[in-house]
Each structure stands twice: as structure tokens, then as C-alpha cells.
Scaffold this motif. Structure first.
Motif, PDB file in Angstrom:
ATOM      1  N   UNK A   1      -2.027  -8.584 -37.557  1.00  0.00           N
ATOM      2  CA  UNK A   1      -0.924  -9.015 -38.402  1.00  0.00           C
ATOM      3  C   UNK A   1      -0.338 -10.311 -37.883  1.00  0.00           C
ATOM      4  N   UNK A   2       0.329 -11.013 -38.765  1.00  0.00           N
ATOM      5  CA  UNK A   2       1.159 -12.154 -38.410  1.00  0.00           C
ATOM      6  C   UNK A   2       2.531 -11.885 -39.000  1.00  0.00           C
ATOM      7  N   UNK A   3       3.560 -11.880 -38.146  1.00  0.00           N
ATOM      8  CA  UNK A   3       4.904 -11.605 -38.617  1.00  0.00           C
ATOM      9  C   UNK A   3       5.838 -12.724 -38.190  1.00  0.00           C
ATOM     10  N   UNK A   4       6.784 -13.071 -39.041  1.00  0.00           N
ATOM     11  CA  UNK A   4       7.813 -14.037 -38.676  1.00  0.00           C
ATOM     12  C   UNK A   4       8.891 -13.306 -37.888  1.00  0.00           C
ATOM     13  N   UNK A   5       9.192 -13.824 -36.690  1.00  0.00           N
ATOM     14  CA  UNK A   5      10.116 -13.104 -35.815  1.00  0.00           C
ATOM     15  C   UNK A   5      10.951 -14.074 -35.001  1.00  0.00           C
ATOM     16  N   UNK A   6      11.968 -13.537 -34.328  1.00  0.00           N
ATOM     17  CA  UNK A   6      12.736 -14.276 -33.344  1.00  0.00           C
ATOM     18  C   UNK A   6      12.063 -14.078 -31.987  1.00  0.00           C
ATOM     19  N   UNK A   7      11.638 -15.141 -31.307  1.00  0.00           N
ATOM     20  CA  UNK A   7      10.967 -14.977 -30.016  1.00  0.00           C
ATOM     21  C   UNK A   7      11.830 -14.199 -29.024  1.00  0.00           C
ATOM     22  N   UNK A   8      11.156 -13.379 -28.239  1.00  0.00           N
ATOM     23  CA  UNK A   8      11.821 -12.499 -27.285  1.00  0.00           C
ATOM     24  C   UNK A   8      11.384 -11.076 -27.509  1.00  0.00           C
ATOM     25  N   UNK A   9      11.103 -10.352 -26.430  1.00  0.00           N
ATOM     26  CA  UNK A   9      10.613  -8.971 -26.503  1.00  0.00           C
ATOM     27  C   UNK A   9       9.356  -8.893 -27.366  1.00  0.00           C
ATOM     28  N   UNK A  10       8.490  -9.902 -27.263  1.00  0.00           N
ATOM     29  CA  UNK A  10       7.287  -9.948 -28.098  1.00  0.00           C
ATOM     30  C   UNK A  10       6.323  -8.810 -27.790  1.00  0.00           C
TER      31      UNK A  10
END
Length: 289
Positions: free
Chosen positions: A52-61
Motif C-alpha cells: 500500500x501507499x498511504x498519505x501520512x504524517x511522518x513519525x511512528x512509521x
């Protein structure tokens, strides 16, 4: 290949803005919630595939990847050998911290429907439609009263949860633009909180944290999300074994259907000393009122 080290993206991005108030304008700096893509790859037995590719806020990846795999039924904590940022030579430097590889113990990649196609998820909608109700029924049986170990939660405890969640939202305090998911005990103690531009990502990060700390299933805990409660949120809660899900806003109709079918207590509009119970009200105690 360039040897220039790319700066790892952070949860906030500083920009210049022009603020207009009362007819006057001034230029100043502002902090925005960072939104960048995260590609989740799964590897086993020498084979690697993008899941998958998800748009996220970097951190706790890494937590996000572990929670996502658990929600999709791909892998649980015992199936994961390691999680790391990808350093494959085919990746440009700027993508290194936006690509995570989850290496499994097995000799082969799991044969699951979601593994046969790449799918893009946005920070708004989550993995819409990737897991049908039939798949959920196969993966999880209903949460019976005997299986869930969460004791009854008092109304007074529920009233205090949104305040505790908001007080712990450090990045939201800077940007005003992030969702949050918090894991609580029955007495209202906050165990962990994760923030993200996507509410479903925040839940994945939280579930991933619990799995990586050997806390699964979360049958004695409750989840609070800062926005509305959607089908995707309920799907992830069900996969994590959570017996209660609360939201400060409204649930969707399908979220209510899912909660009622699987015996999850669903609370909505939890704010201003009031709430609605949409499913399994027996886990909410009103004796102290």
C-alpha cells in the motif's frame, strides 16, 4: 548514486504566511502538519511486494506499518521479523524515509487478495473497501461478554476522555490540523496517543505500538478518536480486539452496523458532558450518576 543525505521529514513543516486580521496584514511563520506518502512493502523468502501507499504524517512509521498489516489480516506481531526503512538502490534518496519494508518470518509472501494489487489510500478515506464484511467475519468472531475483559466504564470517566486526549496532542497544539487516537484503560488512564493527518493512520500507529509492545489483543482497553468514527476505524478496532470505540463526532451508518454485528460498544458525540451509545450499551455504567 548521490551521496547527499536527505533530511528525514518531520511531523511539522514551517512555512511563511500572510495573516490578515481586522483589515491589517502581517507576514509571519506558521507550522503545518506534514503530509507525505508512505509506501509499505512486505518481504519474505527473497521476494518483496508493495502492499500500500498511504498519505501520512511522518513519525511512528514502523508502528503505522505494523498496525496496517494487522488490520488488513496480512501479519500479526508474531509474523514480523523486522521493520526498517528501505535502502534499495532503486529508491531516490528523498524516498528512503517514505518507504518501509516489513520482513516476515515465513519463507513465502502470504497469499491474500490485498497482496495481488497495489492500492493507494489517502489521509482522508483510509483503505476504503479493501476488507469486506465477509472477510471480517472470517477473521474475527463476535466479541462476546466473556471474551472482552474491559470492565464497565463509567459515564464520568467517558466525559473526561476528550480533555485528556486534547491535552496530550502536542503536534495538534502547533498546527491545529491533526487527528488523534488514544488508548485508554477503563479508569480513564491514557496509555498511548498517536497523531496523523489521517484518523485511520493514527489508529494504525496506535495499534502498531500496542502490537510491538506485546499488548495484543486489546480486549481490556478502549479507543478514542478525535473525529468521526468510520467503517475503517471500526475495522481496525475489530482486528485489534478492542471492545469499545468512542468518537467526539458522529459515527457512520456502516460503523454502527459493524459495531452491532460484532458486539463492540460504540460511543459517539462524546463532548460537553454528553454522548450517544450506538451499540452494546452494557459496557457503560451509569450507576454513579
Amino acid at each position: 548514486m548521490s551521496t547527499t543525505e536527505h533530511v528525514r521529514p518531520g511531523p511539522t513543516t514551517r512555512v511563511r504566511v500572510r495573516e490578515v486580521s481586522g483589515g491589517a496584514a502581517r507576514d509571519r511563520r506558521d507550522d503545518l502538519a506534514t503530509e507525505e506518502p508512505l509506501e509499505i512493502r512486505v518481504a519474505a523468502g527473497g521476494a518483496t511486494r508493495t502492499l500500500a501507499v498511504t498519505m501520512r504524517t511522518p513519525g511512528a512509521d514502523f508502528e503505522l506499518a505494523a498496525g496496517f498489516l494487522a488490520a488488513e489480516g496480512v501479519a500479526g506481531p508474531d509474523d514480523i521479523h523486522s521493520i526498517a526503512y528501505c535502502t534499495d538502490e532503486d529508491l531516490p534518496p528523498e524516498a528512503r524515509y517514505n518507504t518501509v519494508t516489513v520482513r516476515l518470518h515465513g519463507a513465502h509472501l502470504p497469499e491474500l487478495p490485498t497482496m495481488h494489487r497495489h492500492f493507494m489510500t489517502s489521509s482522508a478515506c483510509g483503505v476504503c473497501g479493501t476488507a469486506s464484511l465477509d472477510a471480517l467475519r472470517e477473521r474475527r468472531r463476535s466479541l462476546s461478554a466473556g471474551e472482552a475483559t474491559l470492565p464497565p466504564v463509567s459515564a464520568e470517566v467517558l466525559y473526561g476522555l476528550p480533555r485528556r486526549l486534547r491535552e496530550a496532542q502536542g503536534i495538534f497544539g502547533k498546527t491545529g490540523g491533526l487527528h488523534a487516537a488514544g488508548l485508554f484503560t477503563a479508569d480513564g488512564s491514557l496509555l498511548a496517543l498517536r497523531e496523523d493527518v489521517g484518523r485511520h493512520n493514527a489508529v494504525d500507529k496506535l495499534v502498531g505500538w500496542a502490537q510491538m509492545n506485546h499488548m495484543a489483543p486489546l480486549s481490556s482497553h478502549l479507543l478514542l478518536v478525535s473525529g468521526r468514527t468510520s467503517y475503517e476505524i471500526m475495522q481496525k478496532a475489530l482486528a485489534a480486539g478492542l471492545p469499545m470505540v468512542c468518537g467526539v463526532s458522529a459515527p457512520s451508518s456502516l460503523a454502527v452496523d459493524l459495531a452491532r454485528e460484532f458486539g463492540i460498544t460504540l460511543v459517539g458525540f462524546l463532548r460537553d458532558q454528553r454522548f450517544n451509545i450506538y451499540a452494546s450499551p452494557e459496557r457503560v455504567s451509569l450507576a454513579d450518576r
